[in-house]
Design an enzyme around this catalytic site. Structure first.
Site, PDB file in Angstrom:
ATOM      1  N   HIS A  43       6.622  21.018  42.483  1.00  0.00           N
ATOM      2  CA  HIS A  43       6.010  20.798  40.518  1.00  0.00           C
ATOM      3  C   HIS A  43       7.471  19.763  39.800  1.00  0.00           C
ATOM      4  O   HIS A  43       8.392  20.409  39.608  1.00  0.00           O
ATOM      5  CB  HIS A  43       6.005  21.941  40.052  1.00  0.00           C
ATOM      6  CG  HIS A  43       5.512  22.669  39.007  1.00  0.00           C
ATOM      7  ND1 HIS A  43       6.320  23.347  38.046  1.00  0.00           N
ATOM      8  CD2 HIS A  43       4.294  22.337  38.028  1.00  0.00           C
ATOM      9  CE1 HIS A  43       5.700  22.896  36.546  1.00  0.00           C
ATOM     10  NE2 HIS A  43       4.602  22.346  37.002  1.00  0.00           N
ATOM     11  N   ARG A  44       6.742  19.053  38.871  1.00  0.00           N
ATOM     12  CA  ARG A  44       7.645  17.988  38.269  1.00  0.00           C
ATOM     13  C   ARG A  44       9.221  17.609  39.469  1.00  0.00           C
ATOM     14  O   ARG A  44       9.734  17.321  39.411  1.00  0.00           O
ATOM     15  CB  ARG A  44       8.048  18.453  37.975  1.00  0.00           C
ATOM     16  CG  ARG A  44       7.262  19.194  36.904  1.00  0.00           C
ATOM     17  CD  ARG A  44       7.662  19.691  35.249  1.00  0.00           C
ATOM     18  NE  ARG A  44       6.394  21.002  34.559  1.00  0.00           N
ATOM     19  CZ  ARG A  44       7.127  21.695  33.417  1.00  0.00           C
ATOM     20  NH1 ARG A  44       8.056  21.678  33.194  1.00  0.00           N
ATOM     21  NH2 ARG A  44       6.055  22.189  33.492  1.00  0.00           N
ATOM     22  N   GLU A  70       4.440  17.043  42.438  1.00  0.00           N
ATOM     23  CA  GLU A  70       3.197  16.702  41.927  1.00  0.00           C
ATOM     24  C   GLU A  70       3.825  15.684  40.827  1.00  0.00           C
ATOM     25  O   GLU A  70       5.332  15.985  40.263  1.00  0.00           O
ATOM     26  CB  GLU A  70       3.558  18.032  40.990  1.00  0.00           C
ATOM     27  CG  GLU A  70       2.383  18.740  40.461  1.00  0.00           C
ATOM     28  CD  GLU A  70       2.518  18.396  38.817  1.00  0.00           C
ATOM     29  OE1 GLU A  70       1.801  18.757  37.756  1.00  0.00           O
ATOM     30  OE2 GLU A  70       3.927  18.945  38.466  1.00  0.00           O
ATOM     31  N   ASP A  72       3.394  14.710  36.115  1.00  0.00           N
ATOM     32  CA  ASP A  72       2.217  14.658  34.562  1.00  0.00           C
ATOM     33  C   ASP A  72       2.156  13.785  33.634  1.00  0.00           C
ATOM     34  O   ASP A  72       3.719  13.119  34.262  1.00  0.00           O
ATOM     35  CB  ASP A  72       2.195  15.585  34.087  1.00  0.00           C
ATOM     36  CG  ASP A  72       2.729  17.485  34.764  1.00  0.00           C
ATOM     37  OD1 ASP A  72       1.938  17.424  34.863  1.00  0.00           O
ATOM     38  OD2 ASP A  72       3.791  18.409  34.348  1.00  0.00           O
ATOM     39  N   HIS A  85       5.935  15.581  31.110  1.00  0.00           N
ATOM     40  CA  HIS A  85       5.397  16.425  31.292  1.00  0.00           C
ATOM     41  C   HIS A  85       4.764  16.955  29.555  1.00  0.00           C
ATOM     42  O   HIS A  85       3.343  16.635  29.168  1.00  0.00           O
ATOM     43  CB  HIS A  85       6.301  17.875  31.463  1.00  0.00           C
ATOM     44  CG  HIS A  85       4.672  19.167  31.364  1.00  0.00           C
ATOM     45  ND1 HIS A  85       5.007  19.355  30.172  1.00  0.00           N
ATOM     46  CD2 HIS A  85       4.037  20.176  31.989  1.00  0.00           C
ATOM     47  CE1 HIS A  85       4.771  20.918  30.058  1.00  0.00           C
ATOM     48  NE2 HIS A  85       3.482  21.137  30.851  1.00  0.00           N
ATOM     49  N   GLU A 152      -1.502  15.234  37.567  1.00  0.00           N
ATOM     50  CA  GLU A 152      -2.334  15.572  36.705  1.00  0.00           C
ATOM     51  C   GLU A 152      -2.582  14.562  35.794  1.00  0.00           C
ATOM     52  O   GLU A 152      -1.541  13.739  34.719  1.00  0.00           O
ATOM     53  CB  GLU A 152      -1.317  16.537  35.939  1.00  0.00           C
ATOM     54  CG  GLU A 152      -2.399  17.242  35.218  1.00  0.00           C
ATOM     55  CD  GLU A 152      -1.373  19.199  34.796  1.00  0.00           C
ATOM     56  OE1 GLU A 152      -0.817  19.001  35.071  1.00  0.00           O
ATOM     57  OE2 GLU A 152      -2.057  19.372  33.879  1.00  0.00           O
ATOM     58  N   GLN A 188      -5.109  15.705  39.456  1.00  0.00           N
ATOM     59  CA  GLN A 188      -5.841  17.146  38.597  1.00  0.00           C
ATOM     60  C   GLN A 188      -5.562  17.242  37.329  1.00  0.00           C
ATOM     61  O   GLN A 188      -5.442  16.958  37.055  1.00  0.00           O
ATOM     62  CB  GLN A 188      -4.757  18.703  39.097  1.00  0.00           C
ATOM     63  CG  GLN A 188      -3.322  17.755  38.887  1.00  0.00           C
ATOM     64  CD  GLN A 188      -2.051  18.274  38.892  1.00  0.00           C
ATOM     65  OE1 GLN A 188      -2.268  19.929  38.513  1.00  0.00           O
ATOM     66  NE2 GLN A 188      -0.967  18.159  39.244  1.00  0.00           N
TER      67      GLN A 188
HETATM   68  O1  G3P Z   1      -0.340  20.960  37.488  1.00  0.00           O
HETATM   69  C1  G3P Z   1       0.439  21.889  37.966  1.00  0.00           C
HETATM   70  C2  G3P Z   1       0.642  22.810  36.964  1.00  0.00           C
HETATM   71  O2  G3P Z   1       1.441  21.705  36.695  1.00  0.00           O
HETATM   72  C3  G3P Z   1      -0.341  22.727  35.751  1.00  0.00           C
HETATM   73  O3  G3P Z   1       1.321  23.460  34.445  1.00  0.00           O
HETATM   74  O4  G3P Z   1       2.072  22.454  32.637  1.00  0.00           O
HETATM   75  O5  G3P Z   1       3.505  23.062  34.550  1.00  0.00           O
HETATM   76  O6  G3P Z   1       1.969  21.021  34.338  1.00  0.00           O
HETATM   77  P1  G3P Z   1       1.688  22.333  34.107  1.00  0.00           P
HETATM   78 MG    MG Z   2       1.321  20.218  36.027  1.00  0.00          MG
END
Ligand code: G3P
Ligand code: MG
Length: 292
Positions: A43-44, A70, A72, A85, A152, A188
């Site tokens: 995540h990130r 992951e 964003d 993000h 994302e 996503q």
């Molecule tokens: O991408 C899944 C999750 O990351 C969604 O939350 O706000 O961390 O992008 P966020």
């Molecule tokens: Mg995300």
């Protein structure tokens, strides 16, 4: 006789070679989208250790053997996709204001690492100071087809054309279409419209519908069936999951990748319930937990 031995040696070498070069994901059980796989989604990047959404956070995630990086996406004033993000620069850089009001050249001058050293002094490292905000293309170029990407579309309503640019970049780096392995890229979004747009641009692209906790809690069977028409899975807030709704979601044939799961206790519980992967800031921890 010698000729036969030579032939056997050549055949053996070819066999070994094809075993080595065949990507794990191309073999049935190893397919990234198989419901039998449990995926570690960084995540990130490895953002529990390194400033989020920096090249170093993705490199660290790769070293920790995460299945996916992951990312964003946001878009600059001059229409470039960058990895960040927030829609604003303030939290993760020394800049101020909206990403959409700044050019890429302006954003490239910012320090995207020092905030982390201040926020987490126990994890601070001098090399984090002045890390840069990467563009999507820079990340895809850096890791190419050696990595898998879980991307994302953030705030797509304020960034017209974001989906077209994303698919164009994926094509440029041969990360979609016949060159890419199944599931090498998953897109996503919290925005259903954005995912539908992705499907019109690239019908075979796997998509995952993100859900806030309240949205998941009010999901009906009809809602899950509707999601199934355009997405391979859902990515809900893990706090809204329980043994029963995990079973229901899996019974609909949907992959289930909750966010953001950072403690071992939560990882064990979700694994026992039957999730097919987690978004985590600590990919090394989930790799260990998966091994049991
Ligand atoms: O991408 C899944 C999750 O990351 C969604 O939350 O706000 O961390 O992008 P966020
Ligand atoms: Mg995300």
């Amino acid at each position: 006789m010698r000729k036969n031995r030579l032939l056997a040696l050549v055949l053996l070498s070819f066999g070994l070679l094809s075993f080595i070069v065949t990507p794990v994901s191309a073999k049935g059980k190893g397919n990234l989208l198989s419901p039998d796989r449990v995926l570690t989604i960084a995540h990130r990047g490895a953002s529990g250790y390194v400033p989020e959404h920096t090249m170093l956070s993705y490199e660290t995630a790769r070293k920790m053997k995460a299945d996916y990086i992951e990312m964003d996406l946001q878009m600059t004033k001059d229409g470039k996709l960058i990895v960040m993000h927030d829609e604003k620069l303030d939290r993760t850089t020394n800049g101020k204001g909206w990403v959409k009001d700044h050019t890429l050249a302006e954003i490239k001058k910012l320090d995207a690492g020092s905030w982390f050293n201040k926020a987490y002094p126990e994890k601070a490292k001098p090399q984090y100071a002045d890390l840069k905000v990467p563009t999507l293309d820079e990340v895809l170029k850096r890791f190419g087809r050696h990595a898998n990407y879980y991307i994302e579309t953030k705030a797509p309503e304020i960034y017209p054309g974001m989906e077209e640019k994303l698919i164009a970049s994926l094509k440029k780096y041969k990360l979609t279409g016949k060159h890419a392995k199944p599931g090498q890229v998953i897109i996503q979004s919290f925005s259903k419209d954005s995912l539908l747009k992705i499907k019109t641009l690239d019908p075979k692209m796997p998509t995952v519908q993100l859900l806030e906790a309240e949205q998941l809690s009010s999901m009906t069977d009809a809602d899950l069936n509707e999601i199934k028409t355009y997405a391979v899975g859902i990515g809900p807030d893990y706090k809204a999951l329980n043994a029963e709704n995990v079973r229901t979601i899996r019974n609909h044939g949907l992959l289930l990748h909750p966010y953001t799961v950072n403690t071992e206790a939560d990882m064990h519980r979700l694994l026992n319930w039957g999730v097919t992967g987690v978004f985590t800031n600590y990919p090394d921890v989930f790799q260990r937990v998966k091994k049991g």
